[in-house]
Design a protein around this motif. Structure first.
Motif, PDB file in Angstrom:
ATOM      1  N   ARG A 142       0.114 -16.878   6.533  1.00  0.00           N
ATOM      2  CA  ARG A 142       1.103 -17.668   7.281  1.00  0.00           C
ATOM      3  C   ARG A 142       1.578 -16.878   8.501  1.00  0.00           C
ATOM      4  N   ILE A 143       1.411 -17.490   9.659  1.00  0.00           N
ATOM      5  CA  ILE A 143       1.883 -16.888  10.918  1.00  0.00           C
ATOM      6  C   ILE A 143       2.996 -17.773  11.454  1.00  0.00           C
ATOM      7  N   LYS A 144       4.198 -17.175  11.598  1.00  0.00           N
ATOM      8  CA  LYS A 144       5.349 -17.930  12.084  1.00  0.00           C
ATOM      9  C   LYS A 144       5.833 -17.331  13.409  1.00  0.00           C
ATOM     10  N   ILE A 145       6.111 -18.205  14.353  1.00  0.00           N
ATOM     11  CA  ILE A 145       6.609 -17.785  15.676  1.00  0.00           C
ATOM     12  C   ILE A 145       7.928 -18.490  15.919  1.00  0.00           C
ATOM     13  N   ASN A 146       9.021 -17.777  15.756  1.00  0.00           N
ATOM     14  CA  ASN A 146      10.347 -18.345  16.016  1.00  0.00           C
ATOM     15  C   ASN A 146      11.358 -17.220  16.193  1.00  0.00           C
ATOM     16  N   GLU A 147      12.455 -17.543  16.882  1.00  0.00           N
ATOM     17  CA  GLU A 147      13.535 -16.604  17.160  1.00  0.00           C
ATOM     18  C   GLU A 147      13.021 -15.333  17.841  1.00  0.00           C
ATOM     19  N   GLN A 148      12.054 -15.511  18.748  1.00  0.00           N
ATOM     20  CA  GLN A 148      11.486 -14.378  19.490  1.00  0.00           C
ATOM     21  C   GLN A 148      10.849 -13.350  18.560  1.00  0.00           C
ATOM     22  N   LYS A 149      10.321 -13.826  17.437  1.00  0.00           N
ATOM     23  CA  LYS A 149       9.640 -12.954  16.481  1.00  0.00           C
ATOM     24  C   LYS A 149       8.324 -13.588  16.067  1.00  0.00           C
ATOM     25  N   VAL A 150       7.339 -12.723  15.794  1.00  0.00           N
ATOM     26  CA  VAL A 150       6.057 -13.169  15.257  1.00  0.00           C
ATOM     27  C   VAL A 150       5.893 -12.499  13.905  1.00  0.00           C
ATOM     28  N   SER A 151       5.817 -13.304  12.830  1.00  0.00           N
ATOM     29  CA  SER A 151       5.648 -12.756  11.482  1.00  0.00           C
ATOM     30  C   SER A 151       4.292 -13.166  10.929  1.00  0.00           C
ATOM     31  N   ILE A 152       3.616 -12.212  10.288  1.00  0.00           N
ATOM     32  CA  ILE A 152       2.290 -12.439   9.699  1.00  0.00           C
ATOM     33  C   ILE A 152       2.394 -12.062   8.229  1.00  0.00           C
ATOM     34  N   GLU A 153       2.222 -13.058   7.370  1.00  0.00           N
ATOM     35  CA  GLU A 153       2.422 -12.876   5.925  1.00  0.00           C
ATOM     36  C   GLU A 153       1.143 -13.176   5.176  1.00  0.00           C
ATOM     37  N   ASN A 154       0.777 -12.283   4.246  1.00  0.00           N
ATOM     38  CA  ASN A 154      -0.422 -12.507   3.456  1.00  0.00           C
ATOM     39  C   ASN A 154      -0.227 -12.005   2.031  1.00  0.00           C
ATOM     40  N   GLU A 155      -0.938 -12.662   1.128  1.00  0.00           N
ATOM     41  CA  GLU A 155      -0.949 -12.240  -0.277  1.00  0.00           C
ATOM     42  C   GLU A 155      -2.091 -11.268  -0.477  1.00  0.00           C
ATOM     43  N   SER A 156      -1.852 -10.229  -1.281  1.00  0.00           N
ATOM     44  CA  SER A 156      -2.889  -9.225  -1.489  1.00  0.00           C
ATOM     45  C   SER A 156      -2.798  -8.697  -2.911  1.00  0.00           C
ATOM     46  N   GLU A 157      -3.936  -8.186  -3.388  1.00  0.00           N
ATOM     47  CA  GLU A 157      -3.952  -7.601  -4.727  1.00  0.00           C
ATOM     48  C   GLU A 157      -3.270  -6.240  -4.751  1.00  0.00           C
ATOM     49  N   THR A 158      -3.159  -5.604  -3.602  1.00  0.00           N
ATOM     50  CA  THR A 158      -2.476  -4.306  -3.541  1.00  0.00           C
ATOM     51  C   THR A 158      -0.966  -4.522  -3.522  1.00  0.00           C
ATOM     52  N   GLY A 159      -0.238  -3.558  -4.047  1.00  0.00           N
ATOM     53  CA  GLY A 159       1.208  -3.649  -4.081  1.00  0.00           C
ATOM     54  C   GLY A 159       1.821  -3.209  -2.769  1.00  0.00           C
ATOM     55  N   LYS A 160       3.081  -2.830  -2.855  1.00  0.00           N
ATOM     56  CA  LYS A 160       3.813  -2.420  -1.666  1.00  0.00           C
ATOM     57  C   LYS A 160       3.179  -1.188  -1.039  1.00  0.00           C
ATOM     58  N   LEU A 161       3.059  -1.210   0.287  1.00  0.00           N
ATOM     59  CA  LEU A 161       2.468  -0.091   1.009  1.00  0.00           C
ATOM     60  C   LEU A 161       3.529   0.964   1.306  1.00  0.00           C
ATOM     61  N   ASP A 162       3.079   2.182   1.538  1.00  0.00           N
ATOM     62  CA  ASP A 162       3.984   3.287   1.863  1.00  0.00           C
ATOM     63  C   ASP A 162       4.402   3.156   3.327  1.00  0.00           C
ATOM     64  N   HIS A 163       5.639   2.652   3.560  1.00  0.00           N
ATOM     65  CA  HIS A 163       6.045   2.394   4.946  1.00  0.00           C
ATOM     66  C   HIS A 163       6.271   3.678   5.722  1.00  0.00           C
ATOM     67  N   GLN A 164       6.371   4.829   5.036  1.00  0.00           N
ATOM     68  CA  GLN A 164       6.494   6.108   5.740  1.00  0.00           C
ATOM     69  C   GLN A 164       5.169   6.528   6.379  1.00  0.00           C
ATOM     70  N   LYS A 165       4.069   6.127   5.757  1.00  0.00           N
ATOM     71  CA  LYS A 165       2.742   6.522   6.247  1.00  0.00           C
ATOM     72  C   LYS A 165       1.972   5.358   6.858  1.00  0.00           C
ATOM     73  N   LEU A 166       2.511   4.149   6.711  1.00  0.00           N
ATOM     74  CA  LEU A 166       1.755   2.946   7.053  1.00  0.00           C
ATOM     75  C   LEU A 166       1.196   2.966   8.469  1.00  0.00           C
ATOM     76  N   PHE A 167       2.012   3.436   9.419  1.00  0.00           N
ATOM     77  CA  PHE A 167       1.584   3.427  10.822  1.00  0.00           C
ATOM     78  C   PHE A 167       1.044   4.781  11.276  1.00  0.00           C
ATOM     79  N   SER A 168       0.801   5.675  10.312  1.00  0.00           N
ATOM     80  CA  SER A 168       0.212   6.970  10.640  1.00  0.00           C
ATOM     81  C   SER A 168      -1.297   6.817  10.840  1.00  0.00           C
ATOM     82  N   ARG A 169      -1.850   7.712  11.620  1.00  0.00           N
ATOM     83  CA  ARG A 169      -3.288   7.651  11.881  1.00  0.00           C
ATOM     84  C   ARG A 169      -4.080   8.042  10.634  1.00  0.00           C
ATOM     85  N   PHE A 170      -5.153   7.302  10.419  1.00  0.00           N
ATOM     86  CA  PHE A 170      -6.100   7.535   9.318  1.00  0.00           C
ATOM     87  C   PHE A 170      -5.503   7.221   7.953  1.00  0.00           C
TER      88      PHE A 170
END
Length: 427
Positions: free
Chosen positions: A350-378
């Motif tokens: 689901r891709i929603k565009i409203n309130e000057q925001k773009v949200s991309i939502e998907n279901e996955s078999e993996t659980g919550k990701l490590d947000h401390q490392k999520l945007f780190s390289r590799f």
């Protein structure tokens, strides 16, 4: 706070402190001068009264202040033997004011003939509360005048003196190293500003030279690495087409090709990150973000259909952003591709565009990701061979470049949000 206002604030505080001290000292000095003047006047009046009594003995019986400024009372020598001139403050009822007002009183004694007399002489004096009030208002107006004078000085004289400094700040603010532009420094006779301009010019030139060298290196690396990789892949593909190769050799060859292709993608991603970090994407335009997202979804429709994944887009807002088009495409391509690759089969993105925001939502078999490392390289969620681990790093670098907030949350679904209204860290 601007430098001129910052100095004005301290000037005002110092002036206030100095004036308070000055006011106290001035008040007591002025009071002392007033008393000296009054006492001198009383002494002079005493002499005049005594001289007048010698000529007109009738005043020796004046025992009240009702019709004058002095009184004379007969006394004996024993009572005035140790009497000296004494001055003191007291109150006396004033008919004109219909109230008790402060007066200065001189008490003394004198001899005339064989008789002794006590003499009291009075004179009006300034009321201390009136004096304090007048002094307070005078100092207040003086303080206001001084502060206004300092402000005028700052905004007229000092502003003219600091003009080269503010001119330099303004030019540095608008300086763009990607355009390799130079700065024309304003001429000044102030030695410190001349030195500042010289040092800034040296630093800018050094930065420009470093930027050119780094840019040249990235371009050379892109060419020198991509070319042999492409040649190697082409030759290995030709070799794989030969029929005399055994299945074992073909498998080995396929593994080598797969690693070379992965190296090619990795090289391209790293070069892209370097270009973003070095701000080599200069061309910018006003982009229609929903239009770009719709085009990316259309391009990935076959890939999503192959994985039996449905992509739903709901747009309630028109988002316009001034940025490089290639980077905008890369940003949302990486996020949408990431959602498709990691989404569960037979699910909905689901891709929603409203309130000057773009949200991309998907279901996955993996659980919550490590947000401390999520945007780190590799950083990789799984061990997919085709993944370079740089897709989200590139997306974050692009978002940071344009002051966008790229965040991640998880509540049964993975949710990435690109906020065009503010800049914040991932949560």
């Amino acid at each position: 706070m601007k430098l001129l206002n910052y100095t004005t604030k301290y000037f005002a505080a110092i002036l206030l402190f100095a004036l308070l001290i000055f006011t106290v000292i001035f008040y007591f000095q002025m009071l002392d001068e007033i008393y000296d003047s009054l006492d001198d006047g009383l002494e002079n009046q005493k002499i005049l009264v005594i001289n007048r009594a010698k000529k007109d003995p009738t005043i020796l019986h004046k025992t009240s202040f009702e019709d004058g400024y002095y009184t004379i009372h007969p006394t004996t020598y024993s009572e005035i033997r140790n009497v000296k001139d004494s001055y003191r403050d007291t109150l006396m009822y004033m008919l004109n004011e219909k109230d008790y007002e402060p007066v200065r009183l001189l008490e003394t004694a004198f001899r005339q003939g064989d008789h002794y007399y006590k003499l009291k002489v009075i004179t009006s004096m300034v009321e201390e509360d009136d004096l304090i009030e007048d002094l307070l208002y005078s100092i207040l107006w003086l303080y206001i005048g001084l502060v206004v004078g300092v402000l005028l000085l700052n905004n007229w004289v000092l502003k003219r003196l600091w003009r080269p400094f503010y001119s330099l700040l303004n030019k540095l603010k608008n300086f763009n190293i990607e355009k390799e532009q130079s700065i024309d420094f304003e001429k000044t006779n102030i030695e410190e500003f001349q030195l500042l301009n010289l040092q800034v010019e040296k630093l800018l030139q050094k930065s420009i030279d470093s930027f050119k060298a780094q840019k040249q290196f990235i371009e050379n690396a892109s060419h020198e690495l991509q070319t042999p990789l492409a040649i190697s892949i082409n030759k290995l593909e030709l070799l794989a087409e030969k029929e005399e190769l055994s299945p074992k050799n073909i498998a080995l060859l396929a593994s080598v090709l797969e690693n070379l292709e992965r190296m090619t993608r990795l090289n391209q991603a790293l070069l892209l990150l370097s270009k973003i970090d070095n701000k080599q994407f200069v061309e910018e335009e006003n982009l229609n973000i929903p239009e770009i997202i719709n085009q990316i979804v259309y391009d990935f429709s076959d890939f999503a259909k192959h994985r039996n994944i449905e992509i739903s887009i709901s747009s309630q807002d028109a988002i316009q952003k001034f940025m490089n088009k290639d980077l905008a495409v890369i940003l949302f391509t990486n996020l949408i591709k990431n959602a498709i690759v990691h989404a569960s089969l037979n699910s909905i993105i689901r891709i929603k565009i409203n309130e000057q925001k773009v949200s991309i939502e998907n279901e996955s078999e993996t659980g919550k990701l490590d947000h401390q490392k999520l945007f780190s390289r590799f950083y990789k969620v799984n061990t997919r061979k085709n993944s370079t681990g740089l897709g989200l790093s590139i997306a974050k670098a692009i978002a940071d470049k344009y002051g966008l907030a790229l965040t991640y949350t998880y509540d049964r679904y993975h949710l990435f949000i690109v906020d065009f209204t503010k800049n914040s860290q991932a949560t």
